[in-house]
Design a protein around this motif. Structure first.
Motif, PDB file in Angstrom:
ATOM      1  N   GLU A 170     -18.903 -37.445  53.344  1.00 63.98           N
ATOM      2  CA  GLU A 170     -17.820 -36.752  52.643  1.00 63.98           C
ATOM      3  C   GLU A 170     -16.458 -37.066  53.259  1.00 63.98           C
ATOM      4  OE1 GLU A 170     -18.589 -32.575  52.292  1.00 63.98           O
ATOM      5  OE2 GLU A 170     -20.594 -32.929  51.468  1.00 63.98           O
ATOM      6  N   ALA A 171     -16.454 -37.359  54.544  1.00 62.26           N
ATOM      7  CA  ALA A 171     -15.183 -37.574  55.244  1.00 62.26           C
ATOM      8  C   ALA A 171     -14.671 -39.005  55.119  1.00 62.26           C
ATOM      9  CB  ALA A 171     -15.339 -37.212  56.717  1.00 62.26           C
ATOM     10  N   THR A 172     -15.519 -39.924  54.714  1.00 64.74           N
ATOM     11  CA  THR A 172     -15.089 -41.317  54.661  1.00 64.74           C
ATOM     12  C   THR A 172     -14.444 -41.645  53.317  1.00 64.74           C
ATOM     13  OG1 THR A 172     -15.743 -43.606  55.030  1.00 64.74           O
ATOM     14  CG2 THR A 172     -17.302 -42.236  53.852  1.00 64.74           C
ATOM     15  N   ALA A 173     -13.476 -42.531  53.352  1.00 61.90           N
ATOM     16  CA  ALA A 173     -12.798 -42.978  52.132  1.00 61.90           C
ATOM     17  C   ALA A 173     -13.485 -44.206  51.543  1.00 61.90           C
ATOM     18  CB  ALA A 173     -11.339 -43.290  52.437  1.00 61.90           C
ATOM     19  N   ASN A 174     -14.382 -44.811  52.299  1.00 63.09           N
ATOM     20  CA  ASN A 174     -15.076 -46.019  51.867  1.00 63.09           C
ATOM     21  C   ASN A 174     -16.316 -45.625  51.063  1.00 63.09           C
ATOM     22  OD1 ASN A 174     -16.861 -48.244  51.809  1.00 63.09           O
ATOM     23  ND2 ASN A 174     -15.815 -49.152  53.582  1.00 63.09           N
ATOM     24  N   ASP A 175     -16.299 -45.937  49.771  1.00 64.31           N
ATOM     25  CA  ASP A 175     -17.413 -45.547  48.899  1.00 64.31           C
ATOM     26  C   ASP A 175     -18.739 -46.181  49.309  1.00 64.31           C
ATOM     27  OD1 ASP A 175     -15.738 -43.969  47.367  1.00 64.31           O
ATOM     28  OD2 ASP A 175     -15.407 -45.515  45.839  1.00 64.31           O
ATOM     29  N   SER A 176     -18.684 -47.410  49.750  1.00 62.72           N
ATOM     30  CA  SER A 176     -19.906 -48.092  50.174  1.00 62.72           C
ATOM     31  C   SER A 176     -20.510 -47.420  51.406  1.00 62.72           C
ATOM     32  CB  SER A 176     -19.597 -49.561  50.470  1.00 62.72           C
ATOM     33  OG  SER A 176     -20.745 -50.224  50.930  1.00 62.72           O
ATOM     34  N   ALA A 177     -19.665 -47.096  52.369  1.00 60.78           N
ATOM     35  CA  ALA A 177     -20.145 -46.423  53.580  1.00 60.78           C
ATOM     36  C   ALA A 177     -20.669 -45.028  53.248  1.00 60.78           C
ATOM     37  CB  ALA A 177     -19.033 -46.338  54.613  1.00 60.78           C
ATOM     38  N   ALA A 178     -19.984 -44.340  52.347  1.00 54.35           N
ATOM     39  CA  ALA A 178     -20.425 -42.997  51.955  1.00 54.35           C
ATOM     40  C   ALA A 178     -21.805 -43.066  51.303  1.00 54.35           C
ATOM     41  CB  ALA A 178     -19.414 -42.365  51.010  1.00 54.35           C
ATOM     42  N   SER A 179     -22.002 -44.054  50.454  1.00 53.94           N
ATOM     43  CA  SER A 179     -23.298 -44.211  49.794  1.00 53.94           C
ATOM     44  C   SER A 179     -24.402 -44.501  50.805  1.00 53.94           C
ATOM     45  CB  SER A 179     -23.210 -45.338  48.765  1.00 53.94           C
ATOM     46  OG  SER A 179     -24.446 -45.546  48.151  1.00 53.94           O
ATOM     47  N   MET A 180     -24.100 -45.356  51.761  1.00 49.96           N
ATOM     48  CA  MET A 180     -25.079 -45.693  52.788  1.00 49.96           C
ATOM     49  C   MET A 180     -25.417 -44.459  53.636  1.00 49.96           C
ATOM     50  SD  MET A 180     -24.901 -48.706  55.665  1.00 49.96           S
ATOM     51  CE  MET A 180     -23.460 -48.014  56.442  1.00 49.96           C
ATOM     52  N   LEU A 181     -24.419 -43.686  54.011  1.00 50.85           N
ATOM     53  CA  LEU A 181     -24.654 -42.483  54.813  1.00 50.85           C
ATOM     54  C   LEU A 181     -25.460 -41.449  54.036  1.00 50.85           C
ATOM     55  CD1 LEU A 181     -21.144 -42.179  56.463  1.00 50.85           C
ATOM     56  CD2 LEU A 181     -23.293 -42.618  57.662  1.00 50.85           C
ATOM     57  N   GLU A 182     -25.161 -41.304  52.751  1.00 58.37           N
ATOM     58  CA  GLU A 182     -25.908 -40.362  51.927  1.00 58.37           C
ATOM     59  C   GLU A 182     -27.373 -40.791  51.796  1.00 58.37           C
ATOM     60  OE1 GLU A 182     -23.609 -40.297  48.348  1.00 58.37           O
ATOM     61  OE2 GLU A 182     -22.153 -38.884  49.176  1.00 58.37           O
ATOM     62  N   GLY A 183     -27.592 -42.088  51.664  1.00 58.08           N
ATOM     63  CA  GLY A 183     -28.969 -42.599  51.602  1.00 58.08           C
ATOM     64  C   GLY A 183     -29.731 -42.330  52.887  1.00 58.08           C
ATOM     65  N   ALA A 184     -29.054 -42.532  54.012  1.00 54.17           N
ATOM     66  CA  ALA A 184     -29.693 -42.262  55.301  1.00 54.17           C
ATOM     67  C   ALA A 184     -30.001 -40.770  55.443  1.00 54.17           C
ATOM     68  CB  ALA A 184     -28.799 -42.737  56.445  1.00 54.17           C
ATOM     69  N   ALA A 185     -29.082 -39.935  54.976  1.00 53.50           N
ATOM     70  CA  ALA A 185     -29.302 -38.485  55.035  1.00 53.50           C
ATOM     71  C   ALA A 185     -30.504 -38.099  54.171  1.00 53.50           C
ATOM     72  CB  ALA A 185     -28.050 -37.739  54.588  1.00 53.50           C
ATOM     73  N   ASP A 186     -30.596 -38.685  52.998  1.00 54.80           N
ATOM     74  CA  ASP A 186     -31.744 -38.404  52.117  1.00 54.80           C
ATOM     75  C   ASP A 186     -33.051 -38.814  52.780  1.00 54.80           C
ATOM     76  OD1 ASP A 186     -30.042 -37.397  50.169  1.00 54.80           O
ATOM     77  OD2 ASP A 186     -30.066 -39.250  48.970  1.00 54.80           O
ATOM     78  N   ASN A 187     -33.043 -39.964  53.442  1.00 55.22           N
ATOM     79  CA  ASN A 187     -34.248 -40.415  54.144  1.00 55.22           C
ATOM     80  C   ASN A 187     -34.657 -39.444  55.241  1.00 55.22           C
ATOM     81  OD1 ASN A 187     -34.589 -42.728  52.613  1.00 55.22           O
ATOM     82  ND2 ASN A 187     -33.425 -44.018  54.010  1.00 55.22           N
ATOM     83  N   LEU A 188     -33.683 -38.937  55.994  1.00 51.96           N
ATOM     84  CA  LEU A 188     -33.995 -37.978  57.061  1.00 51.96           C
ATOM     85  C   LEU A 188     -34.541 -36.679  56.486  1.00 51.96           C
ATOM     86  CD1 LEU A 188     -31.055 -38.477  59.577  1.00 51.96           C
ATOM     87  CD2 LEU A 188     -33.438 -39.144  59.855  1.00 51.96           C
ATOM     88  N   GLU A 189     -33.981 -36.239  55.374  1.00 49.18           N
ATOM     89  CA  GLU A 189     -34.489 -35.016  54.748  1.00 49.18           C
ATOM     90  C   GLU A 189     -35.932 -35.220  54.269  1.00 49.18           C
ATOM     91  OE1 GLU A 189     -31.534 -34.177  51.808  1.00 49.18           O
ATOM     92  OE2 GLU A 189     -30.146 -33.343  53.281  1.00 49.18           O
ATOM     93  N   ASP A 190     -36.215 -36.403  53.727  1.00 46.74           N
ATOM     94  CA  ASP A 190     -37.589 -36.711  53.321  1.00 46.74           C
ATOM     95  C   ASP A 190     -38.526 -36.707  54.519  1.00 46.74           C
ATOM     96  OD1 ASP A 190     -36.770 -36.971  50.694  1.00 46.74           O
ATOM     97  OD2 ASP A 190     -36.716 -39.176  50.747  1.00 46.74           O
ATOM     98  N   GLN A 191     -38.070 -37.260  55.636  1.00 48.85           N
ATOM     99  CA  GLN A 191     -38.891 -37.273  56.847  1.00 48.85           C
ATOM    100  C   GLN A 191     -39.148 -35.848  57.342  1.00 48.85           C
ATOM    101  OE1 GLN A 191     -40.493 -39.789  58.249  1.00 48.85           O
ATOM    102  NE2 GLN A 191     -39.719 -41.150  56.671  1.00 48.85           N
ATOM    103  N   ALA A 192     -38.135 -34.990  57.263  1.00 45.88           N
ATOM    104  CA  ALA A 192     -38.317 -33.593  57.670  1.00 45.88           C
ATOM    105  C   ALA A 192     -39.389 -32.930  56.808  1.00 45.88           C
ATOM    106  CB  ALA A 192     -36.991 -32.837  57.569  1.00 45.88           C
ATOM    107  N   ASP A 193     -39.333 -33.182  55.506  1.00 47.47           N
ATOM    108  CA  ASP A 193     -40.356 -32.633  54.609  1.00 47.47           C
ATOM    109  C   ASP A 193     -41.743 -33.177  54.957  1.00 47.47           C
ATOM    110  OD1 ASP A 193     -38.421 -31.203  53.221  1.00 47.47           O
ATOM    111  OD2 ASP A 193     -38.229 -32.707  51.624  1.00 47.47           O
ATOM    112  N   ASN A 194     -41.814 -34.467  55.276  1.00 53.08           N
ATOM    113  CA  ASN A 194     -43.094 -35.073  55.642  1.00 53.08           C
ATOM    114  C   ASN A 194     -43.666 -34.463  56.913  1.00 53.08           C
ATOM    115  OD1 ASN A 194     -42.932 -36.780  53.441  1.00 53.08           O
ATOM    116  ND2 ASN A 194     -42.161 -38.519  54.621  1.00 53.08           N
ATOM    117  N   VAL A 195     -42.820 -34.217  57.900  1.00 53.12           N
ATOM    118  CA  VAL A 195     -43.276 -33.604  59.153  1.00 53.12           C
ATOM    119  C   VAL A 195     -43.848 -32.224  58.862  1.00 53.12           C
ATOM    120  CG1 VAL A 195     -42.509 -32.648  61.372  1.00 53.12           C
ATOM    121  CG2 VAL A 195     -41.752 -34.925  60.660  1.00 53.12           C
TER     122      VAL A 195
END
Length: 86
Positions: free
Chosen positions: A50-75
């Protein structure tokens, strides 16, 4: 790090399967702590996105966050499955 998270979850469940019933609550608590830590990291990544102005970086960070949330659910799911098997 991404590949080590499923291994950590498997290890937690493996320990659960090898221990007696008195350890089940402790392992469940440990799994919950791991899942909570993953969710905190995901929240940090979302905030960075949310804090970055770079759309590509924001998308990548959001994807990584989604992956971590999925891992939390898996655990959590693996810990529940291990407890249910007892």
């Amino acid at each position: 790090m991404r590949n080590s998270l499923p291994l950590l979850a498997i290890a937690l469940c493996g320990v659960s399967a090898c221990s007696d019933r008195s350890d089940t609550a402790s392992i469940g608590n440990n799994a919950e702590a791991v899942a909570d830590a993953l969710e905190r990291k995901a929240n940090d990544l979302d905030a960075m996105a949310e804090a970055t102005a770079n759309d590509s970086a924001a998308s990548m960070l959001e994807g990584a966050a989604d992956n971590l949330e999925d891992q939390a659910d898996n655990v959590r799911d693996m810990a529940e499955d291990g407890a249910a098997a007892r």
